[in-house]
Structures are given as structure tokens and as C-alpha cells.
Design an enzyme around this catalytic site. Sequence first.
Site, PDB file in Angstrom:
ATOM      1  N   SER A 185       0.870  -1.189   0.000  1.00 48.79           N
ATOM      2  CA  SER A 185       0.000   0.000   0.000  1.00 48.79           C
ATOM      3  C   SER A 185       0.896   1.224   0.000  1.00 48.79           C
ATOM      4  O   SER A 185       2.057   1.160   0.439  1.00 48.79           O
ATOM      5  CB  SER A 185      -0.849   0.011   1.270  1.00 48.79           C
ATOM      6  OG  SER A 185      -1.479   1.260   1.435  1.00 48.79           O
ATOM      7  N   TYR A 198      -1.365  -1.397  10.537  1.00 45.95           N
ATOM      8  CA  TYR A 198      -1.575  -1.700   9.118  1.00 45.95           C
ATOM      9  C   TYR A 198      -0.408  -1.175   8.272  1.00 45.95           C
ATOM     10  O   TYR A 198       0.145  -1.908   7.442  1.00 45.95           O
ATOM     11  CB  TYR A 198      -2.891  -1.056   8.657  1.00 45.95           C
ATOM     12  CG  TYR A 198      -3.169  -1.185   7.181  1.00 45.95           C
ATOM     13  CD1 TYR A 198      -3.720  -2.357   6.662  1.00 45.95           C
ATOM     14  CD2 TYR A 198      -2.897  -0.145   6.295  1.00 45.95           C
ATOM     15  CE1 TYR A 198      -3.979  -2.471   5.308  1.00 45.95           C
ATOM     16  CE2 TYR A 198      -3.161  -0.253   4.938  1.00 45.95           C
ATOM     17  CZ  TYR A 198      -3.702  -1.411   4.451  1.00 45.95           C
ATOM     18  OH  TYR A 198      -3.958  -1.535   3.107  1.00 45.95           O
TER      19      TYR A 198
END
Length: 293
Positions: A185, A198
Site C-alpha cells: 500500500s 496496518y
Amino acid sequence: MTAQDPRTKFSSEKIPKQEQPLPGLQTKLDPKPDCGEETYQGYGRLTDYKMLVTGGDSAIGRAAAIAYAKEGADVAINYLPAEEEDAEEVKNVIEAAGRKAVLIPGDLRDEQFNYELVEKAYNELGGLDNVTLVAGHQQYHDDIKGFTTEAFVETFETNVYPIFWTVQKALDYLQPGATITTTSSIQGYKPNPILHDYAASKAAIISLTKSLSEELADKGIRVNCVAPGPFWSPLQISGGQPTSKIPEFGQNTPLGRPGQPVELSGIYVHLAAEESSYTTGQVYGVTGGGQIN
Ligand code: NAD
Ligand code: MG
């Protein structure tokens, strides 16, 4: 086909506020993400390849699975049992493309399940040319005190550990020319403090992609990573973002809108296909213009 303006190719309208419990379902999202069901055009770049996609039921994983099938591959998808409805939709699209779809529900936090998943994919597809790891867990917390040990563990158990387990088992089957594709990401480069665990897990995926690519080059296996920016998906409305942020989701990118999963299809296909034969250990940003480095 003429070139389209990337700012207006897909909607930049405000998205209606909505929430779902985990795991979020694509069938209940409004609007529906475009995963290439109608819009992706294949050109035979993966004819007769055998592919395994985790998180293949919805959004980004669904877009990869559909594109692989439309490029001529047979595809096994993994997802959580609660996502059967989404998975059935993907199966229908794969079969409509004339390819075999294998559905293998199960929880990737269970080590043993990972080994069974890869073995079953290999047996039912009759081979294995690529493992595409898309499954992921994202829950925001307002500040560092909101991040419990359980939250950290669940995020790492879902996002990081299955890379070890699936790759270890896949090495029993992958031949020279095979590929592994991970999903990081922009958060792996630009961590948002509401996503400490995350973002750290996504940075770990970048590191693992690089170290695995170094080790597996000797076996003729390429390992690459896709790093998306903001893509419209069930992950965002099931605790991935504060609900108040949903209407403007993706609008602060240079292109001014969220990505649609089909805009990642081409890069997943490219990284598994012959055309990328000299590419390994690389991270591909598809971010609407946000910088990764
Ligand atoms: P999504 O909700 O459609 O996909 C996540 C998938 O992870 C689910 O479909 C589910 O099948 C799977 N999953 C979660 N926990 C699991 C478990 N314990 N066992 C098995 N499967 C499990 O959302 P998405 O946005 O398409 O996310 C796909 C990937 O893309 C994730 O890794 C996510 O981190 C990454 N990503 C998404 C964005 C974005 O903006 N949507 C941005 C960057 C990276
Ligand atoms: Mg899903």
C-alpha cells in the site's frame, strides 16, 4: 479506443456514508466498485496459466482474478467463509470467460489452512504458475492507545504471516518462470497514524517482497509487489476508515478521485506474464499520483 481523461474516467462524486461489519461485502457496497466484470479486455497474455489469488472475492483481489481469467488463466480464489456471496459472483465471471474457477474459503490466520490452500489450488488447477497475495486486514484507531495487542496481532497475522506460509508451500510446486505477487500500500511508505499496525504490516510486505525476490531468483521465480493508493472497496467501510472520511475518500490524490479496482488489473497481469520476465523485487505504485519512495 481513444485515450480517456484519468480525472473523469471514473466518478469523483462524494460517496454515500456507509458501514458494514467485518468482513465487508462487495454485494452490499454502494456504489459497486468496477472490478473489470464488464470493462476488462483480455488479450491471451496468461493462456492456460494456473493462478491462486487470496482475497479474490472482492475489490482488488477480484479485479486480479477476473483479469487473469480473461487473459486465459484458470484461477483459484481464497476468501473468508462469510464472503461466499461475493466469491460466487467472481466464479460466474471466471466461468463466463471460459476458464476454471476453484473456490477455497478459509481463514489465512490459521497456519495449517495456508498449506492446505496451496495444495488444494495446485491439485484442483492441475498446476501452479502464480500466487497472488491480496487478502488484508485494516482497522483504524484514533490514537496509539487504541491499538491493542490483539489488534496488532490480527493485522500481522492476516497481512504478513500468510506470505511466509503460502510461499513455503508453493515452493513445492512453482517451476522456473513462476511468479509471486504481493500487495502492499502507499501506507507502506507514507504511514497514517490512525493505521500504525496496518502501515507497518504493509512496510513489512515491501521488505519481504525484496528479500524473497533475492532468494527465489536462483530458482527462476520472480516476486513483485503492487502498492495501491485509495481504491474503493469493502475494506474501507468495515473499519478501515472513519465513516466521516468516506464521502471524500480518494479526492485528495493528484487525480482527485478514488481508484477503481480494474485500474490495478493490468499491473497484476503484467507482473505474472512473460512480458515482465526481467522484473523482480520491484514495487509498483498505482496511487492516483501519490508518491511512493
Ligand atoms: P477487500 O475487503 O475487498 O479485500 C480484503 C480481502 O481480504 C477480503 O475480501 C477477504 O477475503 C480477505 N481477508 C481478510 N481477512 C482474511 C482472513 N483472516 N483470511 C482470509 N482472507 C481474509 O478490500 P481491498 O481494498 O480490495 O483490499 C485488498 C488488499 O489491498 C488488502 O491487502 C489491502 O490492504 C490492499 N490495499 C487496499 C487499498 C484500498 O484503498 N482499498 C489500498 C492499498 C492497499
Ligand atoms: Mg471480500
